[in-house]
Write a protein that holds these residues in place. Structure first.
Motif, PDB file in Angstrom:
ATOM      1  N   PRO A 106       0.639  -1.096  -0.080  1.00  0.00           N
ATOM      2  CA  PRO A 106       0.142  -0.063  -0.072  1.00  0.00           C
ATOM      3  C   PRO A 106       0.931   1.322   0.100  1.00  0.00           C
ATOM      4  O   PRO A 106       0.380   2.384  -0.465  1.00  0.00           O
ATOM      5  N   HIS A 107       2.056   1.191   0.452  1.00  0.00           N
ATOM      6  CA  HIS A 107       3.027   2.431   0.579  1.00  0.00           C
ATOM      7  C   HIS A 107       3.125   2.913  -0.984  1.00  0.00           C
ATOM      8  O   HIS A 107       3.618   3.971  -0.990  1.00  0.00           O
ATOM      9  N   LEU A 108       2.935   2.167  -1.840  1.00  0.00           N
ATOM     10  CA  LEU A 108       3.081   2.424  -3.145  1.00  0.00           C
ATOM     11  C   LEU A 108       2.008   3.350  -3.978  1.00  0.00           C
ATOM     12  O   LEU A 108       1.887   3.642  -5.129  1.00  0.00           O
ATOM     13  N   ILE A 109       0.851   3.344  -3.230  1.00  0.00           N
ATOM     14  CA  ILE A 109      -0.372   3.961  -3.885  1.00  0.00           C
ATOM     15  C   ILE A 109      -0.161   5.450  -4.260  1.00  0.00           C
ATOM     16  O   ILE A 109      -0.515   6.050  -5.230  1.00  0.00           O
ATOM     17  N   PRO A 110       0.481   6.279  -3.245  1.00  0.00           N
ATOM     18  CA  PRO A 110       0.681   7.598  -3.580  1.00  0.00           C
ATOM     19  C   PRO A 110       1.482   8.017  -4.934  1.00  0.00           C
ATOM     20  O   PRO A 110       1.248   8.556  -5.902  1.00  0.00           O
ATOM     21  N   MET A 111       2.604   7.048  -5.141  1.00  0.00           N
ATOM     22  CA  MET A 111       3.461   6.878  -6.247  1.00  0.00           C
ATOM     23  C   MET A 111       2.377   6.555  -7.632  1.00  0.00           C
ATOM     24  O   MET A 111       2.510   7.234  -8.566  1.00  0.00           O
ATOM     25  N   TYR A 112       1.536   5.830  -7.379  1.00  0.00           N
ATOM     26  CA  TYR A 112       0.746   5.333  -8.445  1.00  0.00           C
ATOM     27  C   TYR A 112      -0.483   6.291  -8.653  1.00  0.00           C
ATOM     28  O   TYR A 112      -0.543   6.675 -10.133  1.00  0.00           O
ATOM     29  N   ILE A 113      -0.802   6.979  -7.819  1.00  0.00           N
ATOM     30  CA  ILE A 113      -1.611   8.207  -8.005  1.00  0.00           C
ATOM     31  C   ILE A 113      -0.993   9.367  -8.770  1.00  0.00           C
ATOM     32  O   ILE A 113      -1.605  10.008  -9.827  1.00  0.00           O
ATOM     33  N   GLN A 114       0.203   9.681  -8.124  1.00  0.00           N
ATOM     34  CA  GLN A 114       0.870  10.560  -9.154  1.00  0.00           C
ATOM     35  C   GLN A 114       1.285  10.368 -10.409  1.00  0.00           C
ATOM     36  O   GLN A 114       0.859  10.939 -11.451  1.00  0.00           O
ATOM     37  N   GLU A 115       1.644   9.027 -10.804  1.00  0.00           N
ATOM     38  CA  GLU A 115       1.720   8.653 -12.231  1.00  0.00           C
ATOM     39  C   GLU A 115       0.592   8.411 -13.179  1.00  0.00           C
ATOM     40  O   GLU A 115       0.623   8.883 -14.161  1.00  0.00           O
ATOM     41  N   THR A 116      -0.661   8.239 -12.557  1.00  0.00           N
ATOM     42  CA  THR A 116      -1.628   8.072 -13.338  1.00  0.00           C
ATOM     43  C   THR A 116      -2.565   8.925 -13.201  1.00  0.00           C
ATOM     44  O   THR A 116      -3.731   9.524 -14.065  1.00  0.00           O
ATOM     45  N   ALA A 228      -0.100  14.458 -19.398  1.00  0.00           N
ATOM     46  CA  ALA A 228       0.573  13.580 -18.297  1.00  0.00           C
ATOM     47  C   ALA A 228      -0.291  14.300 -16.647  1.00  0.00           C
ATOM     48  O   ALA A 228      -0.041  15.202 -16.437  1.00  0.00           O
ATOM     49  N   ALA A 229      -0.829  13.142 -16.215  1.00  0.00           N
ATOM     50  CA  ALA A 229      -1.489  13.480 -14.964  1.00  0.00           C
ATOM     51  C   ALA A 229      -0.492  13.780 -13.653  1.00  0.00           C
ATOM     52  O   ALA A 229       0.347  12.877 -13.635  1.00  0.00           O
ATOM     53  N   GLY A 230      -0.830  14.768 -13.016  1.00  0.00           N
ATOM     54  CA  GLY A 230      -0.065  14.608 -11.757  1.00  0.00           C
ATOM     55  C   GLY A 230      -0.957  14.254 -10.653  1.00  0.00           C
ATOM     56  O   GLY A 230      -2.026  13.834 -10.679  1.00  0.00           O
TER      57      GLY A 230
END
Length: 327
Positions: A106-116, A228-230
């Motif tokens: 779950p700690h990778l969720i913020p990265m995923y939101i930033q990338e997508t 590209a989504a931020g």
């Protein structure tokens, strides 16, 4: 005699056989109390994501993605979010929600939101128990190129590679690379429609999802190819604001002066430059290239100045060699 399990070679032999039968009442009872985690590792029961509440009946589409570094799933959610927005979902009858579940930490969720730029809630099921009990499978087969893919396989592979490098010690936290997902539409506490992935790119195409949700009579917004989504979604990254770069002359300053190229391609080819530099079999931006040739000065119209134009590296192999990734 024990059944022989799939070999590594089987992962690439084509689409796996799955069915799209909705889970039974018994299946849902088995998964109802399984936990999913948000970005802060707070636990929720799976049933809480779709069960009716005090506000009345709910309709929820749950999208199971692959690992959090999967460029295919990231591209799917970018295209999905540009076509199916929270506003359009709230206007439906009944109002509909979207939930995303990945199989990494779950700690990778913020990265995923930033990338997508995903505007929908994202949770994690690192145990993959939901995937298994709901009939999703594992494979590494690519399958056919889907309609939702608006970037080349090469560009997404490079971008995914740099995401993993940037994550450092979290490189192995994205989830099982073989796990594939699917889409499950819940209404009144049961699944009314579902589709399980047969290969690593086999998410339900956007027109199919729109039809299932009742959005097929409304025109879908067109996704900008170079947006590209931020964080929070949708910030357009203008290529013209970036430092000019030419394959013929190397990186340049804003004034057009040639800069000394670093010894390693990794030093100048940053992860967020992937979508600029590589787009299938051609360089993407007219700011840096003309119709058929690289420009030595980075002029907007692609006209060569001071130096003869050199041909573009038209294949991915040549591009990777140029940035020292193929050595």
């Amino acid at each position: 005699m024990p059944v022989k399990g799939p070999t590594a070679a089987d992962d690439f032999k084509g689409d796996v056989k799955v069915n799209n039968n909705p889970p039974t009442k018994g299946d849902l009872e088995k998964v109802a109390q399984l936990p999913v985690l948000d970005k802060d590792r707070k636990k929720y029961t799976f049933k809480s994501l779709y069960a009716d509440n005090d506000n009345g009946p709910r309709r929820v589409l749950i999208i199971f993605i692959r690992h959090f570094f999967c460029g295919n799933c990231q591209e799917y959610l970018r295209t999905f979010a540009s076509s199916i927005t929270p506003d359009s979902l709230s206007a439906l009858s009944p109002p509909t929600e979207i939930v995303v579940i990945g199989c990494g930490q779950p700690h990778l969720i913020p990265m995923y939101i930033q990338e997508t730029g995903c505007p929908f809630p994202i949770y994690a099921d690192p145990t993959r128990k939901l995937y298994h009990l709901l009939g999703m499978t594992s494979t590494l087969s690519l399958g056919k190129t889907p309609e939702y893919m608006q970037r080349s396989m090469l560009s997404m592979a490079v971008k995914s590679f740099f995401q993993e490098l940037k994550s450092g010690r979290n490189m192995l936290s994205g989830g099982d690379f073989r796990q594939v997902g699917g889409e499950f539409l819940f209404q009144n506490g049961k699944v009314t429609w579902c589709r399980r992935m047969r290969n690593t790119r086999d998410h339900a195409e956007i027109p199919i999802v729109r039809q299932q949700l009742g959005l097929d009579d409304t025109p879908a917004p067109q996704r900008k190819r170079w947006s590209a989504a931020g964080i929070g979604g949708g910030m357009t990254r203008r290529l013209s604001n970036r430092r000019p770069m030419s394959w013929a002359g190397g990186p340049r300053s804003q004034s057009g002066n040639r800069l000394q190229r670093p010894a390693s391609g990794l030093d100048f080819f940053k992860e967020d430059d992937g979508e600029k530099l590589i787009n299938g079999n051609e360089i993407a931006s007219g700011h840096d290239v003309g119709t058929n040739a690289a420009t030595p000065n980075g002029t907007a119209n692609g006209a060569a100045v001071n130096e003869p134009a050199k041909p573009l590296p038209l294949d991915g192999h040549a591009i990777l060699e140029r940035i020292n990734l193929n050595k």
